[in-house]
Design a protein around this motif. Structure first.
Motif, PDB file in Angstrom:
ATOM      1  N   ILE A  58       0.726  -1.489   0.526  1.00 53.11           N
ATOM      2  CA  ILE A  58       0.020  -0.262  -0.179  1.00 53.11           C
ATOM      3  C   ILE A  58       0.977   1.142  -0.027  1.00 53.11           C
ATOM      4  O   ILE A  58       0.214   2.046  -1.190  1.00 53.11           O
ATOM      5  CB  ILE A  58      -0.948   0.179   0.780  1.00 53.11           C
ATOM      6  CG1 ILE A  58      -2.102  -1.329   1.025  1.00 53.11           C
ATOM      7  CG2 ILE A  58      -1.592   1.526   1.173  1.00 53.11           C
ATOM      8  CD1 ILE A  58      -2.929  -1.388   2.679  1.00 53.11           C
ATOM      9  N   GLY A  62       0.378   2.598  -3.350  1.00 57.41           N
ATOM     10  CA  GLY A  62      -0.860   3.442  -2.856  1.00 57.41           C
ATOM     11  C   GLY A  62      -0.796   5.400  -4.136  1.00 57.41           C
ATOM     12  O   GLY A  62      -2.215   5.627  -4.338  1.00 57.41           O
ATOM     13  N   ALA A  67      -3.795   1.440  -4.869  1.00 57.95           N
ATOM     14  CA  ALA A  67      -3.375  -0.381  -4.083  1.00 57.95           C
ATOM     15  C   ALA A  67      -4.394  -0.619  -4.206  1.00 57.95           C
ATOM     16  O   ALA A  67      -4.407  -0.685  -2.511  1.00 57.95           O
ATOM     17  CB  ALA A  67      -2.253   0.624  -3.032  1.00 57.95           C
ATOM     18  N   SER A 156      -2.041   2.159   5.183  1.00 55.69           N
ATOM     19  CA  SER A 156      -1.232   1.027   5.262  1.00 55.69           C
ATOM     20  C   SER A 156      -1.121   0.307   6.128  1.00 55.69           C
ATOM     21  O   SER A 156      -1.101  -0.966   6.594  1.00 55.69           O
ATOM     22  CB  SER A 156       0.741   1.487   4.651  1.00 55.69           C
ATOM     23  OG  SER A 156       1.034   2.188   5.741  1.00 55.69           O
TER      24      SER A 156
END
Length: 224
Positions: A58, A62, A67, A156
């Motif tokens: 992530i 991201g 993500a 994350s």
């Protein structure tokens, strides 16, 4: 998120999906086939591996693609108008392909132990496990929606911890992802799932995602 070329976003989704599946499949092969560890130890190791890898993925991807790595996440982002329908279809395709490639690479790394690059699973996951997929997907999608809505800077870490924790606390060991489910149909190892049961898992995941989206809309419903 900065504007990225479509191919860059699709590459990110492919790679993220691939490495997510590799973390899930390879860790189970490592602990069940190589280390010959008890199933309980293998599941614990799998949860840690998936949590750590997902958190990193992530952070890595991201700002490129968002993500997603998960078709139901992409579906919900489509509902939220954060992605177009055409891009959502491309995202889902690359997610599914990435996941299957992840299974292939996992098998290649442990070819002496698994003996094949791809094989249909005969691993039974049924009954109460179907119910577990609704809960696992529900909390995952609701968490993502709420974290994005509130502007959290710890997406994350929280999602990684949530997935690792739910993997250990749901009867299905929380697939919560159609592309991961399809990818795991092609591994005849402890992480696999029989295709017929995988289709039901995917249906339960969609139900869980839709329920999460309904609760999210309720939480942020405009006052009359």
């Amino acid at each position: 998120m900065n504007k990225q070329p479509l191919m860059g976003e699709l590459t990110a989704e492919f790679l993220g999906s691939m490495f997510l599946v590799m973390a899930s499949v390879s860790s189970m092969i490592m602990f069940t086939e190589v280390f010959e560890a008890p199933k309980a130890v293998a599941v614990l190791a799998n949860a840690i591996a998936v949590a750590f890898v997902l958190c990193a993925l992530i952070e890595i991807f991201g700002r490129i693609s968002g993500a997603h790595f998960n078709p139901v996440v992409t579906m919900i982002m489509l509902f939220e108008k954060k992605i177009t329908a055409s891009k959502a279809m491309f995202f889902m395709f690359f997610q599914f392909v990435g996941g299957i490639v992840g299974t292939m690479f996992s098998h290649l790394m442990f070819l002496d132990d698994v003996g094949t690059v791809l094989a249909l699973s005969d691993n039974v996951r049924n009954d109460y496990m179907f119910f577990g997929e609704i809960f696992g997907t529900f909390i995952l999608i609701l968490a993502i929606l709420l974290l994005v809505k509130t502007g959290s800077g710890k997406v994350s870490i929280i999602i990684g911890l949530l997935v690792g924790g739910q993997l250990l606390s749901t009867s299905s060991t929380m697939f919560a992802n159609p592309q991961v489910t399809v990818a795991r149909m092609f591994t005849d190892t402890a992480s696999g799932i029989r295709p017929a049961h995988g289709i039901i898992f995917i249906a339960m995941q969609i139900i869980g995602a839709l329920l999460a989206y309904a609760v999210y809309k309720l939480i942020f419903a405009k006052r009359i």
